[in-house]
Design an enzyme around this catalytic site. Structure first.
Site, short mmCIF file in Angstrom:
data_model
loop_
_atom_site.label_atom_id
_atom_site.label_comp_id
_atom_site.label_asym_id
_atom_site.label_seq_id
_atom_site.Cartn_x
_atom_site.Cartn_y
_atom_site.Cartn_z
N SER A 187 0.80 -1.23 0.00
CA SER A 187 0.00 0.00 0.00
C SER A 187 0.83 1.27 0.00
O SER A 187 0.32 2.35 -0.30
CB SER A 187 -0.95 0.02 1.20
OG SER A 187 -0.22 0.11 2.41
N LYS A 245 0.57 4.73 6.70
CA LYS A 245 0.01 5.56 5.63
C LYS A 245 0.69 6.93 5.67
O LYS A 245 1.42 7.27 6.60
CB LYS A 245 -1.50 5.74 5.82
CG LYS A 245 -2.32 4.46 5.67
CD LYS A 245 -2.48 4.05 4.23
CE LYS A 245 -3.29 2.77 4.09
NZ LYS A 245 -2.56 1.56 4.48
#
Length: 312
Positions: A80, A152
């Site tokens: 990701s 993230k």
């Protein structure tokens, strides 16, 4: 005539003879030295056995201190954050800043605890109560994987209005388009249209591999609205340290936007809106991070005992 006044021959003393008794004394001396050396060796072994538990305790204390207050190493099992962070990379996370009240900033790559059960589709294997307790202890000190941590990039901080997309397909913050060179090659900034205002104490996060990242966009309809509480942030990822070929620092990406005003708690956000373009969902959900050990085991210097040499 007498012999008075004449030189007499010197009287010869008998040469000392080393007999059986002398040999036995020498043998006893050598045997005693061998026995003394064996006793010293046994004492060293017993001392080492007594020190091993102390070494383990000190190592655990140092590990706990490092993991709790300073740095922590994580292994990244998903893509990701590609290509900034690859699958299997080890990253060092700075945990010190939050202890001094520092807040996450736009452009930082942060590790955070799973907010509002984002990882519900990644079940954790069940264990017995004793094994679970042991696992929790070892996870806390960094000796076992952590099942509920994510990584993230921070896009919006409290008070920001984050939206996508403008006429050129870019993400905007407070009306200013972001330049995002870190986005994975071939991805667009977002295939999901949205517009949210970040509440106080919350963050809006997105992965760099936008097409497979189950980030804030994918959780807008969840109870938390896709926002990450600042209190759930473990720390900022500062460098990739393994493998060596991937070594790099992770500086804060500059995201110039207009100044913000802190939003009031409970500020609303729009519902998730899917654009006409096809949406590529995250691959196999969002895999949790694996936490690794970051500790230094103390070394106890050898001590001289008698005239024996210290072990190396």
């Amino acid at each position: 005539m007498g012999s008075r006044g004449k030189n007499r021959p010197a009287r010869l003393e008998p040469a000392p003879v080393v007999g059986v008794a002398g040999s036995s004394r020498a043998g006893r001396g050598r045997a005693e030295r061998r026995r003394a050396a064996k006793r010293a060796k046994r004492r060293r072994k017993r001392s080492l056995l007594r020190e091993i538990p102390l070494i383990i305790v000190v190592a655990l204390v140092i590990t706990l201190g490092l993991q709790t207050f300073f740095v922590q190493v994580f292994s990244i099992p998903s893509g990701s954050m590609q290509t900034t962070i690859g699958i299997g990379d080890r990253v060092v996370v700075n945990k010190l800043s939050p202890w001094f009240g520092a807040k996450p900033q736009r452009g930082e790559v942060v590790v955070f605890k799973d907010p509002n059960n984002w990882l519900k589709d990644d079940p954790v294997p069940k264990s017995g109560p004793v094994l679970t307790a042991v696992k929790n202890v070892f996870t806390f000190v960094g000796l076992l994987p952590s099942d509920r941590d994510l990584i993230k990039r921070v896009i919006g901080v409290p008070g920001d209005t984050v939206a996508c997309c403008d006429t050129k397909g870019r993400v905007t913050v407070n009306g200013t388009a972001l330049n995002e060179p870190y986005i994975f090659a071939g991805n667009v900034p977002s295939r999901i249209t949205f517009k949210v205002t970040v509440p106080a104490g919350k963050l809006w996060v997105m992965g760099d591999h936008r097409d497979i990242s189950a980030d804030s966009r994918f959780h807008m309809t969840d109870p938390g609205g896709g926002f990450v509480p600042e209190s759930d942030v473990v720390g900022r990822a500062v460098a990739v340290i393994w493998p060596v070929s991937h070594w790099r620092t992770l500086p804060v990406q500059s995201l110039p936007v207009t100044s913000t005003t802190a939003a009031a708690p409970g500020s609303g956000q729009s519902l998730r809106q899917v654009s006409s373009a096809a949406v590529s969902g995250p691959l196999l959900g969002e895999l949790p991070l694996v936490m690794g050990l970051a500790a230094t085991v103390p070394r106890f210097p050898g001590r001289r005992r008698g005239r024996t040499r210290p072990e190396r």
